[in-house]
Design a protein around this motif. Sequence first.
Motif, PDB file in Angstrom:
ATOM      1  N   ASP A 164       0.845  -1.191   0.000  1.00 13.69           N
ATOM      2  CA  ASP A 164       0.000   0.000   0.000  1.00 13.69           C
ATOM      3  C   ASP A 164       0.884   1.246   0.000  1.00 13.69           C
ATOM      4  O   ASP A 164       1.684   1.453   0.914  1.00 13.69           O
ATOM      5  CB  ASP A 164      -0.909  -0.007   1.226  1.00 13.69           C
ATOM      6  N   THR A 165       0.734   2.075  -1.013  1.00 17.14           N
ATOM      7  CA  THR A 165       1.611   3.237  -1.171  1.00 17.14           C
ATOM      8  C   THR A 165       1.495   4.219  -0.007  1.00 17.14           C
ATOM      9  O   THR A 165       2.494   4.783   0.439  1.00 17.14           O
ATOM     10  CB  THR A 165       1.303   3.977  -2.487  1.00 17.14           C
ATOM     11  N   HIS A 166       0.295   4.419   0.484  1.00 14.51           N
ATOM     12  CA  HIS A 166       0.103   5.388   1.558  1.00 14.51           C
ATOM     13  C   HIS A 166       0.606   4.854   2.898  1.00 14.51           C
ATOM     14  O   HIS A 166       1.154   5.617   3.702  1.00 14.51           O
ATOM     15  CB  HIS A 166      -1.375   5.798   1.642  1.00 14.51           C
ATOM     16  N   GLU A 167       0.449   3.558   3.131  1.00 15.43           N
ATOM     17  CA  GLU A 167       1.028   2.965   4.340  1.00 15.43           C
ATOM     18  C   GLU A 167       2.554   3.028   4.282  1.00 15.43           C
ATOM     19  O   GLU A 167       3.222   3.248   5.300  1.00 15.43           O
ATOM     20  CB  GLU A 167       0.567   1.515   4.502  1.00 15.43           C
ATOM     21  N   ALA A 168       3.100   2.847   3.091  1.00 10.32           N
ATOM     22  CA  ALA A 168       4.559   2.942   2.922  1.00 10.32           C
ATOM     23  C   ALA A 168       5.036   4.354   3.230  1.00 10.32           C
ATOM     24  O   ALA A 168       6.064   4.548   3.898  1.00 10.32           O
ATOM     25  CB  ALA A 168       4.949   2.547   1.506  1.00 10.32           C
ATOM     26  N   GLY A 179       5.147  13.366  11.803  1.00  7.47           N
ATOM     27  CA  GLY A 179       3.806  12.822  11.941  1.00  7.47           C
ATOM     28  C   GLY A 179       3.523  12.516  13.403  1.00  7.47           C
ATOM     29  O   GLY A 179       4.344  12.734  14.294  1.00  7.47           O
ATOM     30  N   ASP A 180       2.338  11.986  13.681  1.00 12.09           N
ATOM     31  CA  ASP A 180       2.000  11.613  15.055  1.00 12.09           C
ATOM     32  C   ASP A 180       1.231  10.309  15.052  1.00 12.09           C
ATOM     33  O   ASP A 180       1.073   9.661  14.017  1.00 12.09           O
ATOM     34  CB  ASP A 180       1.215  12.733  15.752  1.00 12.09           C
ATOM     35  N   ALA A 181       0.745   9.907  16.212  1.00  9.78           N
ATOM     36  CA  ALA A 181       0.104   8.601  16.370  1.00  9.78           C
ATOM     37  C   ALA A 181      -1.204   8.484  15.599  1.00  9.78           C
ATOM     38  O   ALA A 181      -1.694   7.381  15.362  1.00  9.78           O
ATOM     39  CB  ALA A 181      -0.148   8.323  17.857  1.00  9.78           C
ATOM     40  N   THR A 182      -1.789   9.617  15.211  1.00  7.45           N
ATOM     41  CA  THR A 182      -3.073   9.569  14.489  1.00  7.45           C
ATOM     42  C   THR A 182      -2.882   9.326  12.997  1.00  7.45           C
ATOM     43  O   THR A 182      -3.855   9.085  12.288  1.00  7.45           O
ATOM     44  CB  THR A 182      -3.854  10.879  14.671  1.00  7.45           C
ATOM     45  N   LEU A 183      -1.650   9.409  12.528  1.00 10.76           N
ATOM     46  CA  LEU A 183      -1.394   9.285  11.095  1.00 10.76           C
ATOM     47  C   LEU A 183      -1.494   7.827  10.643  1.00 10.76           C
ATOM     48  O   LEU A 183      -0.815   6.951  11.161  1.00 10.76           O
ATOM     49  CB  LEU A 183       0.003   9.827  10.763  1.00 10.76           C
ATOM     50  N   THR A 184      -2.367   7.594   9.685  1.00 13.36           N
ATOM     51  CA  THR A 184      -2.512   6.273   9.069  1.00 13.36           C
ATOM     52  C   THR A 184      -2.487   6.442   7.556  1.00 13.36           C
ATOM     53  O   THR A 184      -2.611   7.561   7.038  1.00 13.36           O
ATOM     54  CB  THR A 184      -3.851   5.620   9.459  1.00 13.36           C
ATOM     55  N   GLY A 185      -2.350   5.329   6.848  1.00  9.89           N
ATOM     56  CA  GLY A 185      -2.371   5.398   5.397  1.00  9.89           C
ATOM     57  C   GLY A 185      -3.673   5.958   4.874  1.00  9.89           C
ATOM     58  O   GLY A 185      -3.699   6.768   3.942  1.00  9.89           O
ATOM     59  N   LYS A 186      -4.796   5.542   5.481  1.00 10.82           N
ATOM     60  CA  LYS A 186      -6.114   6.021   5.046  1.00 10.82           C
ATOM     61  C   LYS A 186      -6.254   7.514   5.289  1.00 10.82           C
ATOM     62  O   LYS A 186      -6.752   8.260   4.434  1.00 10.82           O
ATOM     63  CB  LYS A 186      -7.226   5.272   5.774  1.00 10.82           C
ATOM     64  N   LYS A 187      -5.806   7.979   6.465  1.00 10.80           N
ATOM     65  CA  LYS A 187      -5.899   9.402   6.778  1.00 10.80           C
ATOM     66  C   LYS A 187      -5.044  10.217   5.800  1.00 10.80           C
ATOM     67  O   LYS A 187      -5.468  11.280   5.329  1.00 10.80           O
ATOM     68  CB  LYS A 187      -5.452   9.662   8.213  1.00 10.80           C
ATOM     69  N   LEU A 204      -2.637  16.957   9.064  1.00 14.08           N
ATOM     70  CA  LEU A 204      -1.683  15.859   9.184  1.00 14.08           C
ATOM     71  C   LEU A 204      -0.559  16.130  10.185  1.00 14.08           C
ATOM     72  O   LEU A 204       0.227  15.240  10.500  1.00 14.08           O
ATOM     73  CB  LEU A 204      -1.074  15.545   7.810  1.00 14.08           C
ATOM     74  N   HIS A 205      -0.468  17.381  10.643  1.00 13.11           N
ATOM     75  CA  HIS A 205       0.531  17.759  11.646  1.00 13.11           C
ATOM     76  C   HIS A 205       1.962  17.651  11.127  1.00 13.11           C
ATOM     77  O   HIS A 205       2.882  17.320  11.884  1.00 13.11           O
ATOM     78  CB  HIS A 205       0.360  16.932  12.927  1.00 13.11           C
TER      79      HIS A 205
END
Length: 227
Positions: A164-168, A179-187, A204-205
């Motif tokens: 997954d490109t965004h997870e990468a 980034g912070d703990a709220t950052l995910t690939g989907k976000k 995205l901080h």
Amino acid sequence: MGSKLQQSSMPKVIAASIISILLILSTAGCSAPWKHKEEATTDGQAKMASSLDALFDEELASDKLSAFEREVLERAKNNGKISAEDYETAHSRQSECMSRSGWKQTWTKLPNGLYRSKDITPLPDPGKETDRFMQDMSDCSQGVSKVIESLYSIQQSNPDLLSDTHEAAVSCIRKAGMGDATLTGKKLKDTLDTSDSKDIEAKLHFDPKEPTIQACLFGSGIAYQAE
């Protein structure tokens, strides 16, 4: 008068969008970093292969490699990675080919060593000029940079080989201490797809224009250029 001004500005907007897309595509020589078989993992995140070495083997099994590509990948197998020198050579050969075809490109070198196209001279007009540029780009990357740049991007930006490109990209950003703990690939995907550039930092901080962030996004195969 207002409608005439709006109509006259549309071709410029369309042209700018096309040129932006061309700049993004031209950087990697039409490479497709994520087109590999997926493998399931215990943490639920799909990987494109069990190791970088396995990716090298996958490409070396192809009978479509040029002698140059095969030589580079065989060296990579022996050394465990594609060298910066081999990546530079592939990039230089593609750039020289484009120059011979009538296109002059300038480049930005990102912190992870990848080159991203900055501008093209002359700017291709939408239509036949765009088609010619895309064809020249494809021809110049074939057997030179298409495979090597793709694998080098994965090597430099996605050592976990996440499919997954965004997870990468998120993994890369976190490893850089951003980034912070709220950052995910989907976000990340949802924000980049739906937000204006001025709103992205607040959501995205992190600053999307920061070179390390740009390197993570671009190196992970995300076509995003901060304004």
